[in-house]
Design a protein around this motif. Structure first.
Motif, PDB file in Angstrom:
ATOM      1  N   LYS A   1      -2.172  11.743   6.369  1.00 45.80           N
ATOM      2  CA  LYS A   1      -3.553  11.967   6.802  1.00 45.80           C
ATOM      3  C   LYS A   1      -4.588  11.448   5.816  1.00 45.80           C
ATOM      4  O   LYS A   1      -5.742  11.887   5.824  1.00 45.80           O
ATOM      5  CB  LYS A   1      -3.793  13.449   7.107  1.00 45.80           C
ATOM      6  CG  LYS A   1      -2.889  13.982   8.220  1.00 45.80           C
ATOM      7  CD  LYS A   1      -3.161  15.419   8.559  1.00 45.80           C
ATOM      8  CE  LYS A   1      -2.216  15.889   9.648  1.00 45.80           C
ATOM      9  NZ  LYS A   1      -2.413  17.313  10.011  1.00 45.80           N
ATOM     10  N   LYS A   2      -4.170  10.530   4.939  1.00 46.49           N
ATOM     11  CA  LYS A   2      -5.087   9.907   3.992  1.00 46.49           C
ATOM     12  C   LYS A   2      -5.099   8.410   4.224  1.00 46.49           C
ATOM     13  O   LYS A   2      -4.167   7.863   4.817  1.00 46.49           O
ATOM     14  CB  LYS A   2      -4.624  10.190   2.549  1.00 46.49           C
ATOM     15  CG  LYS A   2      -4.655  11.650   2.166  1.00 46.49           C
ATOM     16  CD  LYS A   2      -6.068  12.169   2.100  1.00 46.49           C
ATOM     17  CE  LYS A   2      -6.100  13.605   1.621  1.00 46.49           C
ATOM     18  NZ  LYS A   2      -7.467  14.152   1.663  1.00 46.49           N
ATOM     19  N   PRO A   3      -6.131   7.708   3.759  1.00 46.39           N
ATOM     20  CA  PRO A   3      -6.127   6.250   3.920  1.00 46.39           C
ATOM     21  C   PRO A   3      -5.098   5.598   2.991  1.00 46.39           C
ATOM     22  O   PRO A   3      -4.717   6.189   1.977  1.00 46.39           O
ATOM     23  CB  PRO A   3      -7.550   5.848   3.532  1.00 46.39           C
ATOM     24  CG  PRO A   3      -8.042   6.949   2.676  1.00 46.39           C
ATOM     25  CD  PRO A   3      -7.372   8.205   3.141  1.00 46.39           C
ATOM     26  N   PRO A   4      -4.675   4.399   3.309  1.00 49.10           N
ATOM     27  CA  PRO A   4      -3.754   3.679   2.419  1.00 49.10           C
ATOM     28  C   PRO A   4      -4.425   3.371   1.079  1.00 49.10           C
ATOM     29  O   PRO A   4      -5.621   3.112   1.016  1.00 49.10           O
ATOM     30  CB  PRO A   4      -3.458   2.382   3.188  1.00 49.10           C
ATOM     31  CG  PRO A   4      -3.808   2.679   4.605  1.00 49.10           C
ATOM     32  CD  PRO A   4      -4.929   3.648   4.559  1.00 49.10           C
TER      33      PRO A   4
ATOM     34  N   ARG B   1       9.148   5.087   5.257  1.00 56.05           N
ATOM     35  CA  ARG B   1       8.954   6.480   4.845  1.00 56.05           C
ATOM     36  C   ARG B   1       9.929   6.778   3.715  1.00 56.05           C
ATOM     37  O   ARG B   1      11.131   6.834   3.931  1.00 56.05           O
ATOM     38  CB  ARG B   1       9.200   7.413   6.035  1.00 56.05           C
ATOM     39  CG  ARG B   1       9.279   8.889   5.677  1.00 56.05           C
ATOM     40  CD  ARG B   1       7.969   9.447   5.225  1.00 56.05           C
ATOM     41  NE  ARG B   1       6.934   9.336   6.239  1.00 56.05           N
ATOM     42  CZ  ARG B   1       5.641   9.556   6.021  1.00 56.05           C
ATOM     43  NH1 ARG B   1       5.237   9.897   4.812  1.00 56.05           N
ATOM     44  NH2 ARG B   1       4.769   9.458   6.991  1.00 56.05           N
TER      45      ARG B   1
ATOM     46  N   GLU C   1      -2.876  -2.553  -9.183  1.00 53.81           N
ATOM     47  CA  GLU C   1      -3.816  -1.446  -9.304  1.00 53.81           C
ATOM     48  C   GLU C   1      -3.278  -0.381 -10.264  1.00 53.81           C
ATOM     49  O   GLU C   1      -3.166   0.799  -9.905  1.00 53.81           O
ATOM     50  CB  GLU C   1      -4.095  -0.832  -7.931  1.00 53.81           C
ATOM     51  CG  GLU C   1      -4.943  -1.717  -7.031  1.00 53.81           C
ATOM     52  CD  GLU C   1      -6.385  -1.756  -7.452  1.00 53.81           C
ATOM     53  OE1 GLU C   1      -7.174  -0.919  -7.004  1.00 53.81           O
ATOM     54  OE2 GLU C   1      -6.725  -2.648  -8.258  1.00 53.81           O
TER      55      GLU C   1
ATOM     56  N   LEU D   1       4.479   7.107   2.596  1.00 48.93           N
ATOM     57  CA  LEU D   1       4.703   5.972   3.501  1.00 48.93           C
ATOM     58  C   LEU D   1       4.263   4.715   2.757  1.00 48.93           C
ATOM     59  O   LEU D   1       3.123   4.645   2.291  1.00 48.93           O
ATOM     60  CB  LEU D   1       3.887   6.146   4.787  1.00 48.93           C
ATOM     61  CG  LEU D   1       4.053   5.074   5.868  1.00 48.93           C
ATOM     62  CD1 LEU D   1       5.455   5.113   6.476  1.00 48.93           C
ATOM     63  CD2 LEU D   1       3.001   5.266   6.963  1.00 48.93           C
TER      64      LEU D   1
ATOM     65  N   GLN E   1       0.666   5.337   1.172  1.00 49.34           N
ATOM     66  CA  GLN E   1      -0.154   6.228   1.975  1.00 49.34           C
ATOM     67  C   GLN E   1       0.456   7.624   2.042  1.00 49.34           C
ATOM     68  O   GLN E   1       1.614   7.782   2.433  1.00 49.34           O
ATOM     69  CB  GLN E   1      -0.329   5.680   3.393  1.00 49.34           C
ATOM     70  CG  GLN E   1      -1.317   6.479   4.233  1.00 49.34           C
ATOM     71  CD  GLN E   1      -1.496   5.915   5.631  1.00 49.34           C
ATOM     72  OE1 GLN E   1      -0.591   5.282   6.168  1.00 49.34           O
ATOM     73  NE2 GLN E   1      -2.666   6.136   6.231  1.00 49.34           N
TER      74      GLN E   1
ATOM     75  N   TYR F   1       0.842  -1.175   0.000  1.00 48.39           N
ATOM     76  CA  TYR F   1       0.000   0.000   0.000  1.00 48.39           C
ATOM     77  C   TYR F   1       0.888   1.239   0.000  1.00 48.39           C
ATOM     78  O   TYR F   1       1.978   1.242   0.539  1.00 48.39           O
ATOM     79  CB  TYR F   1      -0.871   0.074   1.258  1.00 48.39           C
ATOM     80  CG  TYR F   1      -2.069  -0.840   1.294  1.00 48.39           C
ATOM     81  CD1 TYR F   1      -1.945  -2.156   1.706  1.00 48.39           C
ATOM     82  CD2 TYR F   1      -3.331  -0.374   0.923  1.00 48.39           C
ATOM     83  CE1 TYR F   1      -3.050  -2.996   1.754  1.00 48.39           C
ATOM     84  CE2 TYR F   1      -4.442  -1.208   0.983  1.00 48.39           C
ATOM     85  CZ  TYR F   1      -4.294  -2.512   1.399  1.00 48.39           C
ATOM     86  OH  TYR F   1      -5.385  -3.334   1.451  1.00 48.39           O
TER      87      TYR F   1
ATOM     88  N   PHE G   1      -0.701  -4.983   9.408  1.00 47.89           N
ATOM     89  CA  PHE G   1       0.111  -4.036   8.661  1.00 47.89           C
ATOM     90  C   PHE G   1       1.493  -3.923   9.295  1.00 47.89           C
ATOM     91  O   PHE G   1       1.638  -4.024  10.524  1.00 47.89           O
ATOM     92  CB  PHE G   1      -0.532  -2.645   8.667  1.00 47.89           C
ATOM     93  CG  PHE G   1      -1.605  -2.468   7.632  1.00 47.89           C
ATOM     94  CD1 PHE G   1      -2.905  -2.869   7.894  1.00 47.89           C
ATOM     95  CD2 PHE G   1      -1.313  -1.913   6.390  1.00 47.89           C
ATOM     96  CE1 PHE G   1      -3.907  -2.717   6.936  1.00 47.89           C
ATOM     97  CE2 PHE G   1      -2.296  -1.761   5.432  1.00 47.89           C
ATOM     98  CZ  PHE G   1      -3.596  -2.164   5.708  1.00 47.89           C
ATOM     99  N   GLY G   2       2.479  -3.682   8.457  1.00 47.20           N
ATOM    100  CA  GLY G   2       3.808  -3.373   8.952  1.00 47.20           C
ATOM    101  C   GLY G   2       3.911  -1.912   9.348  1.00 47.20           C
ATOM    102  O   GLY G   2       2.979  -1.139   9.122  1.00 47.20           O
ATOM    103  N   PRO G   3       5.037  -1.510   9.940  1.00 45.80           N
ATOM    104  CA  PRO G   3       5.213  -0.123  10.389  1.00 45.80           C
ATOM    105  C   PRO G   3       5.468   0.862   9.255  1.00 45.80           C
ATOM    106  O   PRO G   3       5.384   2.068   9.457  1.00 45.80           O
ATOM    107  CB  PRO G   3       6.433  -0.210  11.305  1.00 45.80           C
ATOM    108  CG  PRO G   3       7.193  -1.380  10.787  1.00 45.80           C
ATOM    109  CD  PRO G   3       6.179  -2.352  10.286  1.00 45.80           C
ATOM    110  N   GLY G   4       5.765   0.339   8.070  1.00 41.51           N
ATOM    111  CA  GLY G   4       5.940   1.234   6.929  1.00 41.51           C
ATOM    112  C   GLY G   4       7.373   1.659   6.689  1.00 41.51           C
ATOM    113  O   GLY G   4       8.224   1.609   7.576  1.00 41.51           O
TER     114      GLY G   4
ATOM    115  N   LEU H   1      -4.213   0.814  -2.176  1.00 35.84           N
ATOM    116  CA  LEU H   1      -3.674  -0.478  -2.585  1.00 35.84           C
ATOM    117  C   LEU H   1      -2.835  -0.341  -3.851  1.00 35.84           C
ATOM    118  O   LEU H   1      -3.230   0.351  -4.795  1.00 35.84           O
ATOM    119  CB  LEU H   1      -4.821  -1.464  -2.822  1.00 35.84           C
ATOM    120  CG  LEU H   1      -4.423  -2.883  -3.200  1.00 35.84           C
ATOM    121  CD1 LEU H   1      -3.680  -3.571  -2.060  1.00 35.84           C
ATOM    122  CD2 LEU H   1      -5.660  -3.687  -3.586  1.00 35.84           C
TER     123      LEU H   1
ATOM    124  N   LEU I   1       3.429   0.868   2.910  1.00 39.44           N
ATOM    125  CA  LEU I   1       3.012  -0.113   3.908  1.00 39.44           C
ATOM    126  C   LEU I   1       2.898  -1.489   3.287  1.00 39.44           C
ATOM    127  O   LEU I   1       2.361  -1.650   2.195  1.00 39.44           O
ATOM    128  CB  LEU I   1       1.648   0.269   4.487  1.00 39.44           C
ATOM    129  CG  LEU I   1       1.581   1.568   5.277  1.00 39.44           C
ATOM    130  CD1 LEU I   1       0.141   2.016   5.428  1.00 39.44           C
ATOM    131  CD2 LEU I   1       2.220   1.402   6.640  1.00 39.44           C
TER     132      LEU I   1
END
Lengths: 116, 113
Positions: free
Chosen positions: B40-43, B109, B58, B88, B37, B35, B104-107, B45, B90
């Motif tokens: 402040k937005k949703p992940p 950056r 996708e 980020l 991200q 994913y 989910f993993g920590p991501g 795919l 993920l």
């Protein structure tokens, strides 16, 4: 295409207040998840609700899944500053196969700020 | 072991660099995901691997290339990225694509300069 409408988008409250976040859809989901995310970190799964009408409690958090499995709510009692973060709901597709296979549908998120 | 791990935690790369993001899980999950991200937005795919096979792409630009060497590992190879790819990233896994056990993993950056 499945959509999840999450509201409110922003919530700023004082410590000790109660709040509710809603996720609504016209689509049926096999399950619905709630996540909390802090800046720069990955989403942390809080709960998964699976059965229509289900209510789950996690300390001060209460999660409900609608009877028709199209909507859900998260209620926080006596909010604390540590509850501050981005809250996300996500629905897992109903049924296997098709183009929605494997896709979570996310709501737009609720940014919660709890002031001391 | 009930977590998804990702490395590196932070990555800064130039537009001509080639780098890779790594993800690992040992929960026996057979579906893994990438994913993207923005703040402040949703992940969003990007890719789904189901039983080590790519099942969903996708419409991600070819400068992102996923790889699933085995059921526990997922890589994302990056080449010739653009500044707007900064986000980020993920990784997630689930029991199977329809399963409701997700993690989910920590991501990572990522900053593209």
């Amino acid at each position: 295409t499945q959509l999840l409408e999450q509201s409110p988008q922003f919530l700023s409250i004082q410590e000790g207040e109660n709040l509710t976040v809603y996720c609504n859809s016209s689509s049926v989901f096999s399950s619905l998840q709630w996540y909390r995310q802090e800046p720069g970190e990955g989403p942390v799964l809080l709960v998964t609700v699976v059965t229509g009408g289900e209510v789950k409690k996690l300390k001060r958090l209460t999660f409900q899944f609608g009877d028709a499995r199209k909507d859900s709510s998260l209620h926080i009692t006596a909010a604390q500053t540590g509850d501050t973060g981005l809250y996300l709901c996500a629905g897992a597709p109903s049924g296997a196969g098709g183009t929605s296979y494997g896709k979570l549908t996310f709501g737009q998120g609720t940014i919660l700020t709890v002031h001391p | 072991d009930t977590e998804v791990t990702q490395t590196p935690k932070h990555l800064v790369m130039g537009m001509t660099n080639k780098k890779s993001l790594k993800c690992e899980q040992h929960m026996g999950h057979r579906a893994m995901y990438w994913y993207k991200q923005k703040a402040k937005k949703p992940p969003e795919l990007m890719f789904v691997y189901s039983y080590e096979k790519l099942s969903i792409n996708e419409s991600v630009p070819s400068r992102f290339s996923p790889e699933c060497p085995n059921s526990s590992l997922l890589n994302l190879h990056l080449h010739a990225l653009q500044p707007e790819d900064s986000a980020l990233y993920l990784c997630a896994s689930s029991q199977d694509p329809t399963g409701y056990l997700w993690a989910f993993g920590p991501g990572t950056r990522l900053t593209v300069t």
